[in-house]
Design an enzyme around this catalytic site. Structure first.
Site, PDB file in Angstrom:
ATOM      1  N   GLU A 207       0.808  -1.217   0.000  1.00 58.16           N
ATOM      2  CA  GLU A 207       0.000   0.000   0.000  1.00 58.16           C
ATOM      3  C   GLU A 207       0.841   1.267   0.000  1.00 58.16           C
ATOM      4  OE1 GLU A 207      -2.891  -0.396   3.103  1.00 58.16           O
ATOM      5  OE2 GLU A 207      -3.829  -2.122   2.141  1.00 58.16           O
ATOM      6  N   LYS A 339     -15.719  -1.673   2.385  1.00 55.93           N
ATOM      7  CA  LYS A 339     -14.968  -2.145   1.220  1.00 55.93           C
ATOM      8  C   LYS A 339     -15.958  -2.676   0.194  1.00 55.93           C
ATOM      9  CE  LYS A 339     -10.725  -3.459   3.698  1.00 55.93           C
ATOM     10  NZ  LYS A 339      -9.950  -4.590   4.259  1.00 55.93           N
TER      11      LYS A 339
END
EC number: 4.2.1.11
Length: 430
Positions: A207, A339
């Site tokens: 990330e 999500k």
């Protein structure tokens, strides 16, 4: 007309070099929408099913040709002529077409790609940006979320000895998103300098955060505090800290196995551990502090620090309204991570956010560790009652793409742009 003329999907690559699905929807008036589906590394066991081919001779079994074929045949045929602007109706058709509880027949990746692409196409047909189109549907006044910036990666997101998955900075003490982003970026570069000064690696994880080996998990926090000060900001005022513990990843036989600390802790002991950190450091948010099936531990943590610290359920709730309702009813956690691929359609995503708002829980819109250049989640974070966005560090285009989209949206809002700042933590009774 905004009815669907055609739907097409293809296999593309995500930020980890794994295949994922991209869908395109074209309407009868010529409007067009495209969306790509993300993929997670640490996943909750109750997430909607991401359909992979399993053919080890191709992409190590991670191909998505089956899901692509499901879009190009079954789904495309069923949705031809359907009104794209009726998002709930369209998504209900997708869910019924799949016919399973976990979307495992056609694949949540197939359903989500089409669901999001249809929203993009409908927005284009209405001559609106996606965030404007969605805000009109939700009835929410658009606002810019606080970014939760993952600047040190560990756990399943990095090849290092750090147990906790994410160490984040939240720039809350600013009046605009652009200034908050600048602060986070400067801290990121400051952190690189600090790590180099300590002789530590500045390689990055999935990330975009740095992924050095530390002597302990707490050393990661101390290093971030040093970087905040070196960048000219004040921890606890300008910038707060956040953690994604991702504790399901190291919960073994009823104990939390902290390899980096050489400790095996019971739920009660681990709650004490986290509470001590929250007392010693300016930590405002902890995600997945306890394992997804350790509901008793979660309740302990909520009762212990839930009035001062935002406690976010990710693996705990998996963006699933049914599971989330159990948490609301039992007073477990005080925030939910959103999500899109955990639940598999845009409508269900929006409903989970609305549920959080009604229950007084905060909602945090989130990326996955396997991302693409798709920026749909940035628009969702602006057009709903979600007050925070979690989309990685300040490098890697798959992460920065979302921040850049938020900058564009802030510019488009002009004088009406509002940054959530310290008001983002709606579930805390301070």
């Amino acid at each position: 007309m905004s009815t669907i003329r055609s739907i097409h999907a293809r296999e593309i690559l995500d930020s980890r070099g794994n295949p994922t699905l991209e869908a395109e929807v074209t309407l009868e008036d010529g409007s067009f929408g495209r969306a790509a589906v993300p993929s997670g590394a640490s996943t909750g066991t109750k997430e909607a099913v991401e359909l992979r081919d399993g053919d080890k001779t191709r992409y190590l079994g991670k191909g998505v040709r089956k899901a692509v074929d499901n879009v190009n045949t079954t789904i495309a045929n069923a949705l031809k002529g359907v009104e794209a602007s009726d998002q709930e109706g369209l998504d209900r058709r997708l869910i019924d077409l799949d016919g399973t509880e976990n979307k495992g027949r056609l694949g949540a990746n197939a359903l989500l790609g089409v669901s999001m692409a249809a929203a993009h196409a409908a927005a284009a047909s209405s001559k609106q940006a996606l965030w404007q189109y969605l805000a009109a549907k939700t009835g929410v006044t658009p606002s810019l979320p606080v970014p939760m910036m993952n600047i040190i990666n560990g756990g399943a997101h990095a090849d290092n000895n750090v147990d906790f998955q994410e160490f984040m900075v939240l720039p809350v003490g600013f009046t605009s998103f652009s200034e908050a982003l600048r602060a986070g970026t400067e801290i990121f570069h400051s952190l690189k300098s600090v790590l180099k000064g300590h002789g530590l690696s500045t390689a990055v994880g999935d990330e975009g955060g740095f992924a050095p080996d530390f002597r302990s998990n707490v050393e990661a926090l101390d290093t971030i505090l040093e970087a905040i000060g070196k960048a000219g900001y004040t921890a606890g005022e300008d910038v707060l800290l956040g953690l994604d513990v991702a504790s399901s990843e190291f919960f073994e036989n009823g104990k939390y196995n902290l390899v980096g600390e050489n400790k095996r802790l019971t739920s009660e002991q681990f709650v004490d551990f986290l509470a001590d950190w929250a007392a010693q450091y300016p930590i405002i948010t902890i995600e997945d502090g306890l394992a997804e099936n350790d509901w008793a531990g979660w309740k302990l943590l909520t009762d212990r620090i839930g009035k001062k610290v935002q406690l976010v359920g990710d693996d705990l709730f998996v963006t699933n309204p049914k599971i989330f309702q159990e948490g609301i009813d039992s007073g477990t956690a005080n925030a939910i991570l959103i999500k899109v691929n955990q639940i598999g359609t845009l409508s269900e995503t929006l409903e989970a956010i609305a549920m959080a708002d009604r229950a007084g829980y905060a909602a945090v819109v989130s990326h996955r560790s396997g991302e693409t250049e798709d920026t749909t989640i940035a628009d969702i974070s602006v057009a709903t009652t979600a007050t925070q966005i979690k989309t990685g560090s300040l490098c890697r285009s798959d992460r920065v793409a979302k921040y850049n989209q938020l900058l564009r949206i802030e510019e488009a809002l002009g004088a009406g742009a509002r940054y959530a700042g310290r008001d983002a933590f709606v579930s805390l009774k301070r």
